[in-house]
Scaffold this motif. Sequence first.
Motif, PDB file in Angstrom:
ATOM      1  N   GLN A  18     -31.249  50.768 110.328  1.00  0.00           N
ATOM      2  CA  GLN A  18     -31.174  51.124 108.907  1.00  0.00           C
ATOM      3  C   GLN A  18     -29.733  50.936 108.432  1.00  0.00           C
ATOM      4  OE1 GLN A  18     -34.234  52.066 107.714  1.00  0.00           O
ATOM      5  NE2 GLN A  18     -33.471  51.985 105.626  1.00  0.00           N
ATOM      6  N   ILE A  19     -29.550  50.206 107.329  1.00  0.00           N
ATOM      7  CA  ILE A  19     -28.230  49.892 106.795  1.00  0.00           C
ATOM      8  C   ILE A  19     -27.903  50.764 105.583  1.00  0.00           C
ATOM      9  CG2 ILE A  19     -26.794  48.068 105.777  1.00  0.00           C
ATOM     10  CD1 ILE A  19     -27.502  47.599 108.716  1.00  0.00           C
ATOM     11  N   TYR A  20     -28.905  50.978 104.730  1.00  0.00           N
ATOM     12  CA  TYR A  20     -28.682  51.692 103.482  1.00  0.00           C
ATOM     13  C   TYR A  20     -29.967  52.402 103.074  1.00  0.00           C
ATOM     14  CZ  TYR A  20     -28.174  52.400  98.435  1.00  0.00           C
ATOM     15  OH  TYR A  20     -28.145  52.951  97.182  1.00  0.00           O
ATOM     16  N   SER A  21     -29.843  53.625 102.585  1.00  0.00           N
ATOM     17  CA  SER A  21     -30.976  54.358 102.030  1.00  0.00           C
ATOM     18  C   SER A  21     -30.624  54.772 100.608  1.00  0.00           C
ATOM     19  CB  SER A  21     -31.280  55.615 102.852  1.00  0.00           C
ATOM     20  OG  SER A  21     -31.823  55.261 104.089  1.00  0.00           O
ATOM     21  N   GLY A  22     -31.417  54.322  99.657  1.00  0.00           N
ATOM     22  CA  GLY A  22     -31.158  54.616  98.253  1.00  0.00           C
ATOM     23  C   GLY A  22     -32.341  55.253  97.569  1.00  0.00           C
ATOM     24  N   ASN A  40     -34.327  50.684 100.258  1.00  0.00           N
ATOM     25  CA  ASN A  40     -33.635  50.859 101.530  1.00  0.00           C
ATOM     26  C   ASN A  40     -33.395  49.454 102.077  1.00  0.00           C
ATOM     27  OD1 ASN A  40     -33.954  53.706 101.405  1.00  0.00           O
ATOM     28  ND2 ASN A  40     -35.984  53.509 102.304  1.00  0.00           N
ATOM     29  N   ARG A  97     -32.604  47.323 105.759  1.00  0.00           N
ATOM     30  CA  ARG A  97     -32.554  47.403 107.215  1.00  0.00           C
ATOM     31  C   ARG A  97     -32.418  46.003 107.795  1.00  0.00           C
ATOM     32  NH1 ARG A  97     -38.456  47.476 106.622  1.00  0.00           N
ATOM     33  NH2 ARG A  97     -39.255  45.922 108.055  1.00  0.00           N
TER      34      ARG A  97
END
Length: 178
Positions: A12-16, A20, A22
């Motif tokens: 996972q790189i970013y969760s917004g 998201n 990945r």
Amino acid sequence: MDYIEKPISTKQIYSGRIINVRVDTVELPDGHISDRELVEHHGGVGIIPVTDEGEVFMVTQYRIAAKSMMLEIPAGKLEKGEDPLECGKRELIEETGYEGSEFIPLGVYYATPGYCEEKLTLYLARGLKWRGQQLDDGEFLNVKKYTLDELFNMVMNNEIHDCKTAIAILKAKAIIDK
């Protein structure tokens, strides 16, 4: 040959709030290993609302990714686990102020399947009744009526740049002109 890519691992790189991001490491059909950058999105719904007179309520709003005003069908994002038709009905009232009594499925489409999981579900709405526009906070758009023929010509002349809108116009015209 089996062309399926087999997942090995996910990072996972970013969760917004809306997306998201990945990176999936996959084994390719030939045995080589590669990375796939993917955008996770719950999906969206678009509604093309057509009156009995063949007029369509369209919305124009600024889209930061396109850096321009875009002419689109009313649409919105699905909440996790939400029924697409219920989402579409909600978005139709919120954005145009109209409620539909008949909804015809126009299909499910991937926006950009090379890197994004977003699926768009499209409907044609008929039997429109005014209920009052209910825009979300921070939502700024204009609503204008066009004939379906005008919109069809705009698609064919590359004047509509939103894919979900173009698909909905072409499919609605094919259904209505039968």
